[in-house]
Design a protein around this motif. Structure first.
Motif, mmCIF file in Angstrom:
data_model
loop_
_atom_site.group_PDB
_atom_site.id
_atom_site.type_symbol
_atom_site.label_atom_id
_atom_site.label_comp_id
_atom_site.label_asym_id
_atom_site.label_seq_id
_atom_site.Cartn_x
_atom_site.Cartn_y
_atom_site.Cartn_z
ATOM 1 N N MET A 1 0.710 -1.311 0.011
ATOM 2 C CA MET A 1 -0.124 0.162 -0.186
ATOM 3 C C MET A 1 1.200 1.494 0.279
ATOM 4 O O MET A 1 2.090 0.958 0.597
ATOM 5 C CB MET A 1 -1.146 0.275 0.980
ATOM 6 C CG MET A 1 -2.798 0.501 0.417
ATOM 7 S SD MET A 1 -3.213 0.565 2.436
ATOM 8 C CE MET A 1 -3.273 -0.751 2.687
ATOM 9 N N PRO A 4 1.684 7.243 3.347
ATOM 10 C CA PRO A 4 0.309 8.396 3.283
ATOM 11 C C PRO A 4 1.302 9.609 2.237
ATOM 12 O O PRO A 4 0.809 10.150 2.025
ATOM 13 C CB PRO A 4 1.154 8.594 5.270
ATOM 14 C CG PRO A 4 1.217 8.121 5.792
ATOM 15 C CD PRO A 4 1.889 6.875 4.557
ATOM 16 N N ILE A 7 0.321 9.426 -0.682
ATOM 17 C CA ILE A 7 -1.319 9.777 -0.743
ATOM 18 C C ILE A 7 -1.147 11.221 -0.917
ATOM 19 O O ILE A 7 -1.728 11.721 -1.685
ATOM 20 C CB ILE A 7 -2.012 9.000 -0.249
ATOM 21 C CG1 ILE A 7 -1.859 7.712 -0.119
ATOM 22 C CG2 ILE A 7 -3.064 9.584 0.382
ATOM 23 C CD1 ILE A 7 -2.443 6.340 1.162
ATOM 24 N N ILE A 32 -4.277 11.496 7.233
ATOM 25 C CA ILE A 32 -4.172 9.836 6.210
ATOM 26 C C ILE A 32 -3.824 9.285 7.106
ATOM 27 O O ILE A 32 -3.329 9.149 7.637
ATOM 28 C CB ILE A 32 -3.515 10.510 4.911
ATOM 29 C CG1 ILE A 32 -3.779 12.020 4.852
ATOM 30 C CG2 ILE A 32 -3.269 8.726 4.585
ATOM 31 C CD1 ILE A 32 -2.170 11.876 3.326
ATOM 32 N N GLU A 33 -4.868 8.108 7.199
ATOM 33 C CA GLU A 33 -4.148 6.442 8.166
ATOM 34 C C GLU A 33 -4.958 6.097 7.271
ATOM 35 O O GLU A 33 -5.018 5.651 6.601
ATOM 36 C CB GLU A 33 -5.704 6.448 9.144
ATOM 37 C CG GLU A 33 -5.195 6.570 10.073
ATOM 38 C CD GLU A 33 -6.841 6.207 11.948
ATOM 39 O OE1 GLU A 33 -6.819 6.978 11.634
ATOM 40 O OE2 GLU A 33 -6.609 4.920 11.634
ATOM 41 N N ILE A 34 -3.740 4.882 7.787
ATOM 42 C CA ILE A 34 -3.508 3.879 6.836
ATOM 43 C C ILE A 34 -3.532 2.550 7.691
ATOM 44 O O ILE A 34 -2.586 2.097 8.649
ATOM 45 C CB ILE A 34 -2.017 3.783 5.658
ATOM 46 C CG1 ILE A 34 -1.671 4.706 5.248
ATOM 47 C CG2 ILE A 34 -1.722 2.140 4.778
ATOM 48 C CD1 ILE A 34 -1.679 4.817 3.930
ATOM 49 N N VAL A 39 -7.464 3.237 3.926
ATOM 50 C CA VAL A 39 -6.988 4.076 3.220
ATOM 51 C C VAL A 39 -8.463 5.186 4.552
ATOM 52 O O VAL A 39 -8.713 5.132 3.635
ATOM 53 C CB VAL A 39 -6.421 4.675 2.796
ATOM 54 C CG1 VAL A 39 -6.085 6.055 2.922
ATOM 55 C CG2 VAL A 39 -5.368 4.278 2.109
ATOM 56 N N THR A 40 -7.880 6.225 5.346
ATOM 57 C CA THR A 40 -8.910 7.052 6.117
ATOM 58 C C THR A 40 -7.705 8.803 5.440
ATOM 59 O O THR A 40 -7.581 8.999 5.710
ATOM 60 C CB THR A 40 -9.473 7.227 7.452
ATOM 61 O OG1 THR A 40 -9.540 5.626 7.392
ATOM 62 C CG2 THR A 40 -10.886 7.960 7.581
ATOM 63 N N VAL A 41 -8.737 8.672 4.417
ATOM 64 C CA VAL A 41 -8.089 10.163 5.101
ATOM 65 C C VAL A 41 -9.732 11.616 5.619
ATOM 66 O O VAL A 41 -10.153 11.397 5.160
ATOM 67 C CB VAL A 41 -8.338 10.570 3.069
ATOM 68 C CG1 VAL A 41 -8.133 12.706 2.854
ATOM 69 C CG2 VAL A 41 -7.726 10.421 2.309
ATOM 70 N N VAL A 64 -7.620 8.833 -4.509
ATOM 71 C CA VAL A 64 -7.392 7.466 -4.164
ATOM 72 C C VAL A 64 -7.252 6.460 -3.668
ATOM 73 O O VAL A 64 -6.890 5.351 -4.778
ATOM 74 C CB VAL A 64 -7.340 7.740 -2.213
ATOM 75 C CG1 VAL A 64 -6.425 7.252 -1.624
ATOM 76 C CG2 VAL A 64 -6.653 9.365 -1.680
ATOM 77 N N ILE A 70 -4.455 0.103 -2.923
ATOM 78 C CA ILE A 70 -5.738 0.139 -2.073
ATOM 79 C C ILE A 70 -6.763 0.054 -2.166
ATOM 80 O O ILE A 70 -8.104 -0.583 -3.255
ATOM 81 C CB ILE A 70 -6.148 2.126 -2.132
ATOM 82 C CG1 ILE A 70 -4.710 3.050 -1.892
ATOM 83 C CG2 ILE A 70 -6.873 2.415 -0.918
ATOM 84 C CD1 ILE A 70 -4.526 3.864 -1.728
ATOM 85 N N VAL A 73 -11.124 3.590 -0.055
ATOM 86 C CA VAL A 73 -10.841 4.583 1.181
ATOM 87 C C VAL A 73 -12.071 5.436 1.460
ATOM 88 O O VAL A 73 -13.233 5.264 1.506
ATOM 89 C CB VAL A 73 -10.880 5.495 -0.672
ATOM 90 C CG1 VAL A 73 -10.750 6.914 -0.146
ATOM 91 C CG2 VAL A 73 -9.516 5.080 -1.677
#
Ligand code: ADP
Length: 345
Positions: A1, A4, A7, A32-34, A39-41, A64, A70, A73
């Motif tokens: 992946m 951050p 991304i 930006i959390e992986i 992924v959470t933006v 993303v 990924i 998202v």
């Protein structure tokens, strides 16, 4: 992946709707959390413009998701952590394309707020910044200082206002739209509402800083503007007199109320050096600005003397920083600019 950072680089391709600037440079990407699942933006809400917000969320999701590796998202839009306490129904909006909006305020009229706003804008321009100046002081004289009366405001085909340009600064004033007959209807609470809307209807383009010359005082009009526009900071202009300082305090309280940091005080008309004997006279007393800045725990950004050349230059429509950039007063404005730059950085 991807990492951050990778991304984030990709997110620089997401433009703020309708503008050439990207959401990363606007500072909208908060986190930006992986995780294993995806992924959470997290984005900070850009403005009261729900349509733009929805489009940004969608663009971020698409951008993303298009990256390799990924699985999923998730995009969150949150209010900034230090979101100001605002009256219900009011919104704080970014001025798209504008990096920093600074409001120049004074507790009372006649202390030189417009003189400071105009010369500060010019000093920032001289320092290489792309600058806009909005005269929100409808009945103030700064427009007269800067605008030749023959200048006319044009609109884009979308009926957005094209700012005028002089000395390399884009500027606009509601006063340009007010004549003696219409002035009456512009008074009162309507002014504030229209003024804020007006600001967002100007096609500023890309600016490093937009300087707002607020109307003097700390009433509803000023409070509304400081609440509606996402301000990077306030600058308070005062003279060293106790009466002006009391009002400067009110201006500081106003900024505090809406959670806007005060970048500092500018003490205007600090002293006068007589050209005949080179002696200094503290006409409005001395040390007032310094004491007040300490009390408010904000920097004293600079002290500007009572200066005949400054007044004459303004009256001629050639503010001192433009007319005589090497003069001591212009140099003080340059120093103030440098302090502001450091604070904003
Ligand atoms: P405000 O915006 O606070 O009402 P202005 O900037 O319009 O104040 O200034 C009021 C008057 O004082 C103007 O004529 C201006 O040229 C003059 N003035 C402001 N600052 C100075 C200064 N440092 N030295 C001399 N005259 C000044």
């Amino acid at each position: 992946m991807p990492t951050p950072n990778e991304i984030l680089v990709e997110l620089k391709k997401v433009k703020y709707p309708g503008f050439t600037r990207d959401i990363v440079s606007f500072g909208m990407v908060k986190d930006i959390e992986i995780a294993y699942k995806g992924v959470t933006v997290t984005l900070s809400a850009p403005s009261a413009n729900a349509e733009a917000a929805a489009q940004i969320v969608e663009d971020v999701r698409r951008t993303v998701a298009a990256m390799p590796g990924i699985p999923a998202v998730d995009v969150h839009m949150e209010q900034a952590a230090n979101a100001p306490k605002m009256a219900p129904g009011s919104h704080r909006r970014l001025v798209p394309g504008v990096r920093h909006v600074l409001a120049v305020a004074s507790g009372k009229g006649g202390v030189g707020k417009s003189t400071v706003a105009v010369n500060l804008a010019l000093a920032m321009r001289a320092a290489g910044w792309r600058i806009g100046l909005m005269d929100a002081d409808v009945y103030g004289p700064s427009v007269a200082m800067m605008v030749g009366s023959d200048q006319r405001v044009e609109l884009t085909p979308e009926r957005r206002i094209i700012p005028l340009e002089r000395f390399g600064i884009r500027y606009i004033s509601m006063a340009l739209f007010v004549n003696d007959e219409t002035a009456v209807i512009w008074r009162g609470p309507m002014v504030t509402k229209l003024e804020t809307e007006f600001l967002f209807n100007v096609e500023w383009g890309e600016l490093d800083c937009l300087v707002l010359d607020l109307p003097p005082g700390t009433g509803d009009a000023q409070l509304t503007i400081t609440q509606r526009v996402a301000l990077a900071g306030g600058i308070i202009v005062t003279t060293p007199q106790e009466v002006a300082l009391i009002d400067a305090r009110k201006a500081a309280t106003m900024f505090e109320k809406v959670n806007v940091p005060v970048l500092g005080l500018v003490e205007n008309m600090s002293y006068f050096v007589s050209p005949s004997d080179n002696k200094r006279y503290d006409i409005f007393g001395s040390g007032g600005g310094e004491r007040e800045a300490k009390r408010l725990r904000v920097p004293l950004l600079g002290q500007i003397p009572i200066d005949i050349a400054t007044r004459e230059a303004s009256d001629r429509g050639q503010p001192i920083v433009a007319e005589d950039p090497q003069s001591p007063v212009a140099q003080t404005f340059m120093k103030i600019t440098e302090r502001i730059r450091q604070t904003l950085a």
